[in-house]
Design a protein around this motif. Sequence first.
Motif, PDB file in Angstrom:
ATOM      1  N   LEU A 282       9.113  35.356 -17.847  1.00  0.00           N
ATOM      2  CA  LEU A 282       8.117  34.114 -18.241  1.00  0.00           C
ATOM      3  C   LEU A 282       6.792  34.532 -18.253  1.00  0.00           C
ATOM      4  CD1 LEU A 282      10.068  30.899 -17.114  1.00  0.00           C
ATOM      5  CD2 LEU A 282       9.991  31.921 -19.457  1.00  0.00           C
ATOM      6  N   ALA A 283       6.353  35.138 -17.043  1.00  0.00           N
ATOM      7  CA  ALA A 283       4.919  35.525 -16.986  1.00  0.00           C
ATOM      8  C   ALA A 283       4.640  36.480 -18.094  1.00  0.00           C
ATOM      9  CB  ALA A 283       4.824  36.255 -15.623  1.00  0.00           C
ATOM     10  N   ALA A 284       5.397  37.456 -18.512  1.00  0.00           N
ATOM     11  CA  ALA A 284       5.216  38.446 -19.506  1.00  0.00           C
ATOM     12  C   ALA A 284       5.196  37.622 -20.913  1.00  0.00           C
ATOM     13  CB  ALA A 284       6.125  39.444 -19.704  1.00  0.00           C
ATOM     14  N   GLU A 285       6.186  36.775 -20.973  1.00  0.00           N
ATOM     15  CA  GLU A 285       6.159  35.960 -22.226  1.00  0.00           C
ATOM     16  C   GLU A 285       4.816  35.015 -22.696  1.00  0.00           C
ATOM     17  OE1 GLU A 285       8.271  31.817 -22.948  1.00  0.00           O
ATOM     18  OE2 GLU A 285       9.687  33.393 -23.129  1.00  0.00           O
ATOM     19  N   CYS A 286       4.207  34.531 -21.325  1.00  0.00           N
ATOM     20  CA  CYS A 286       2.953  33.765 -21.440  1.00  0.00           C
ATOM     21  C   CYS A 286       1.656  34.354 -21.277  1.00  0.00           C
ATOM     22  CB  CYS A 286       3.302  32.497 -20.467  1.00  0.00           C
ATOM     23  SG  CYS A 286       4.549  31.682 -20.640  1.00  0.00           S
ATOM     24  N   GLY A 287       1.738  35.963 -21.375  1.00  0.00           N
ATOM     25  CA  GLY A 287       0.592  36.678 -21.219  1.00  0.00           C
ATOM     26  C   GLY A 287       0.041  36.836 -19.909  1.00  0.00           C
ATOM     27  N   LEU A 288       0.907  36.425 -18.671  1.00  0.00           N
ATOM     28  CA  LEU A 288       0.378  36.633 -17.252  1.00  0.00           C
ATOM     29  C   LEU A 288       0.808  37.823 -16.644  1.00  0.00           C
ATOM     30  CD1 LEU A 288       1.347  32.998 -16.252  1.00  0.00           C
ATOM     31  CD2 LEU A 288      -0.830  33.665 -17.165  1.00  0.00           C
ATOM     32  N   GLU A 289       0.045  38.349 -15.671  1.00  0.00           N
ATOM     33  CA  GLU A 289       0.270  39.502 -14.759  1.00  0.00           C
ATOM     34  C   GLU A 289       1.039  39.123 -13.704  1.00  0.00           C
ATOM     35  OE1 GLU A 289      -3.400  41.019 -14.221  1.00  0.00           O
ATOM     36  OE2 GLU A 289      -3.797  41.691 -16.209  1.00  0.00           O
ATOM     37  N   VAL A 290       1.957  39.622 -13.278  1.00  0.00           N
ATOM     38  CA  VAL A 290       2.623  39.513 -11.977  1.00  0.00           C
ATOM     39  C   VAL A 290       1.825  40.493 -10.787  1.00  0.00           C
ATOM     40  CG1 VAL A 290       4.578  39.581 -10.507  1.00  0.00           C
ATOM     41  CG2 VAL A 290       4.758  38.830 -12.780  1.00  0.00           C
ATOM     42  N   ARG A 291       1.211  39.864  -9.745  1.00  0.00           N
ATOM     43  CA  ARG A 291       0.351  40.872  -9.004  1.00  0.00           C
ATOM     44  C   ARG A 291       1.003  40.799  -7.936  1.00  0.00           C
ATOM     45  NH1 ARG A 291      -5.060  40.469 -10.212  1.00  0.00           N
ATOM     46  NH2 ARG A 291      -5.147  42.507  -9.109  1.00  0.00           N
ATOM     47  N   SER A 292       2.144  40.067  -7.262  1.00  0.00           N
ATOM     48  CA  SER A 292       3.246  40.269  -6.586  1.00  0.00           C
ATOM     49  C   SER A 292       3.959  39.307  -6.435  1.00  0.00           C
ATOM     50  CB  SER A 292       2.459  40.496  -5.077  1.00  0.00           C
ATOM     51  OG  SER A 292       1.742  39.222  -4.631  1.00  0.00           O
ATOM     52  N   ALA A 293       5.215  39.398  -5.643  1.00  0.00           N
ATOM     53  CA  ALA A 293       6.407  38.504  -5.717  1.00  0.00           C
ATOM     54  C   ALA A 293       7.107  38.115  -4.498  1.00  0.00           C
ATOM     55  CB  ALA A 293       7.299  39.040  -6.714  1.00  0.00           C
ATOM     56  N   VAL A 294       6.868  39.127  -3.447  1.00  0.00           N
ATOM     57  CA  VAL A 294       7.251  38.857  -2.141  1.00  0.00           C
ATOM     58  C   VAL A 294       6.302  39.025  -1.042  1.00  0.00           C
ATOM     59  CG1 VAL A 294       9.130  39.946  -0.613  1.00  0.00           C
ATOM     60  CG2 VAL A 294       9.447  40.067  -3.195  1.00  0.00           C
ATOM     61  N   ALA A 295       6.618  37.897  -0.081  1.00  0.00           N
ATOM     62  CA  ALA A 295       5.612  38.114   1.001  1.00  0.00           C
ATOM     63  C   ALA A 295       6.487  38.064   2.357  1.00  0.00           C
ATOM     64  CB  ALA A 295       4.600  36.815   0.901  1.00  0.00           C
ATOM     65  N   ALA A 296       5.831  38.677   3.335  1.00  0.00           N
ATOM     66  CA  ALA A 296       6.533  38.454   4.808  1.00  0.00           C
ATOM     67  C   ALA A 296       6.014  37.517   5.542  1.00  0.00           C
ATOM     68  CB  ALA A 296       6.203  39.829   5.349  1.00  0.00           C
ATOM     69  N   ARG A 297       6.834  36.730   6.420  1.00  0.00           N
ATOM     70  CA  ARG A 297       6.332  35.898   7.120  1.00  0.00           C
ATOM     71  C   ARG A 297       5.586  36.507   8.279  1.00  0.00           C
ATOM     72  NH1 ARG A 297       9.287  31.401  10.124  1.00  0.00           N
ATOM     73  NH2 ARG A 297      11.568  32.234   9.792  1.00  0.00           N
ATOM     74  N   PRO A 298       4.335  35.599   8.419  1.00  0.00           N
ATOM     75  CA  PRO A 298       3.257  36.125   9.359  1.00  0.00           C
ATOM     76  C   PRO A 298       3.953  36.648  10.888  1.00  0.00           C
ATOM     77  CG  PRO A 298       2.455  34.295   8.321  1.00  0.00           C
ATOM     78  CD  PRO A 298       3.827  34.434   8.020  1.00  0.00           C
ATOM     79  N   GLY A 299       3.353  38.046  11.404  1.00  0.00           N
ATOM     80  CA  GLY A 299       3.899  38.512  12.608  1.00  0.00           C
ATOM     81  C   GLY A 299       5.186  39.184  12.395  1.00  0.00           C
ATOM     82  N   THR A 300       5.793  39.209  11.049  1.00  0.00           N
ATOM     83  CA  THR A 300       6.808  40.138  10.900  1.00  0.00           C
ATOM     84  C   THR A 300       6.759  41.062   9.773  1.00  0.00           C
ATOM     85  OG1 THR A 300       8.101  38.652   9.164  1.00  0.00           O
ATOM     86  CG2 THR A 300       8.217  38.036  11.700  1.00  0.00           C
ATOM     87  N   GLU A 301       7.566  42.140   9.860  1.00  0.00           N
ATOM     88  CA  GLU A 301       7.683  42.831   8.402  1.00  0.00           C
ATOM     89  C   GLU A 301       8.761  42.799   7.696  1.00  0.00           C
ATOM     90  OE1 GLU A 301       7.290  46.855  10.145  1.00  0.00           O
ATOM     91  OE2 GLU A 301       4.990  46.767  10.344  1.00  0.00           O
ATOM     92  N   ASP A 302       9.981  42.366   8.220  1.00  0.00           N
ATOM     93  CA  ASP A 302      11.001  42.303   7.504  1.00  0.00           C
ATOM     94  C   ASP A 302      11.788  41.078   7.541  1.00  0.00           C
ATOM     95  OD1 ASP A 302      11.918  41.928  10.260  1.00  0.00           O
ATOM     96  OD2 ASP A 302      13.191  43.684  10.326  1.00  0.00           O
ATOM     97  N   GLU A 303      10.952  40.017   7.554  1.00  0.00           N
ATOM     98  CA  GLU A 303      11.324  38.443   6.971  1.00  0.00           C
ATOM     99  C   GLU A 303      10.802  38.329   6.001  1.00  0.00           C
ATOM    100  OE1 GLU A 303      11.439  36.068  10.484  1.00  0.00           O
ATOM    101  OE2 GLU A 303      12.621  37.385  11.852  1.00  0.00           O
ATOM    102  N   VAL A 304      10.864  38.110   4.671  1.00  0.00           N
ATOM    103  CA  VAL A 304      10.422  37.796   3.745  1.00  0.00           C
ATOM    104  C   VAL A 304      10.698  36.626   2.818  1.00  0.00           C
ATOM    105  CG1 VAL A 304      10.245  40.479   3.398  1.00  0.00           C
ATOM    106  CG2 VAL A 304      12.249  39.284   2.290  1.00  0.00           C
TER     107      VAL A 304
END
Length: 326
Positions: A282-304
């Motif tokens: 939908l972002a591509a359809e609406c002319g938007l760029e996806v800068r990122s899609a996944v984040a990690a819980r603060p203080g962790t690396e593998d809890e997203v």
Amino acid sequence: MFSHQDEQEWLRREREIDRAVHDGFGTVDRPGSWTEESPFALCQYFLLRLGGRTWLGRKLVPEGRTDPSSVLTPRMLMGEFDGMRFTREKVVFYFTPRPAAEHAAVLARAAKDHEADIDFPFPRLDSDWNEALVPAHVWDGSAELADHLDPDEAHFRAAAAVVLRDVVRPGDTVYDPACSTGRFVSSLGEAFPECRIMASDASAAMVDLARRRIPDAFVADGLGTPVAEESVQVLVLRFLNAEVLSADTAVAGFRSLVRLIAPGGHALVFGHTPVLPAVRHLAAECGLEVRSAVAARPGTEDEVFQFYLLRRPADAASTTSAPAHA
């Protein structure tokens, strides 16, 4: 949605599953399958796409919780996805488990790879396999609801302060059209005090709660056009989610609301429950760029968790027309 008895049976089974898969969902490196017969649980399955590979996962409900968290952990990753088959009675998932260390590494990489994506293919379903929505009156505002929602979004607030740090400017307008208690968007006001914070909600009771933090919060239909198009530098979309809206309504809401983003502006898309729209498409359809899609819980690396940052190019005009189909 579903009866109390159904809910209790689902929760009992979830606790059993959580204990049963403590050491994984199958034998490492041997193709396996998992059959899901409960329509209530289908919205807990997710696909993680990373580096040309697709991984299958399932949210778990451990002791101490009565619903799945928005945070995904290595234990929830089942293995590399090999396909699925769907009937009205069940869904069979096919996958190949990998070592636990590899599962953890995959989630850690996903949080750092802007091309990574997490997709939940199923909405919340009831016993008749129809979409199940939380009754509207539940969202009508109470201290108990606020106490439940606010602590469970701490990782969202922390992630927003990080991803927006280099993109917001003094005087930017930050707008949350479904602000609930106002706790989330007011945290952005604390992180970026030189920005203008706007908040609204369809529930007058919720707006009353929000006004304790944002005095100018107002009542408005978040799926309409509550403010002028291209007038917002940061748009917060945290209600296009399972149990909150139907899938079709969430898609239509996305297409409508992203018109509020000013050229060069951004949107955050996330929520307590899975995001329903296929955001990258939908972002591509609406002319938007996806800068990122996944984040990690603060203080962790593998809890997203799902956490989309979208951007409208500075030289792009809004997409004012939308296809008639999803």
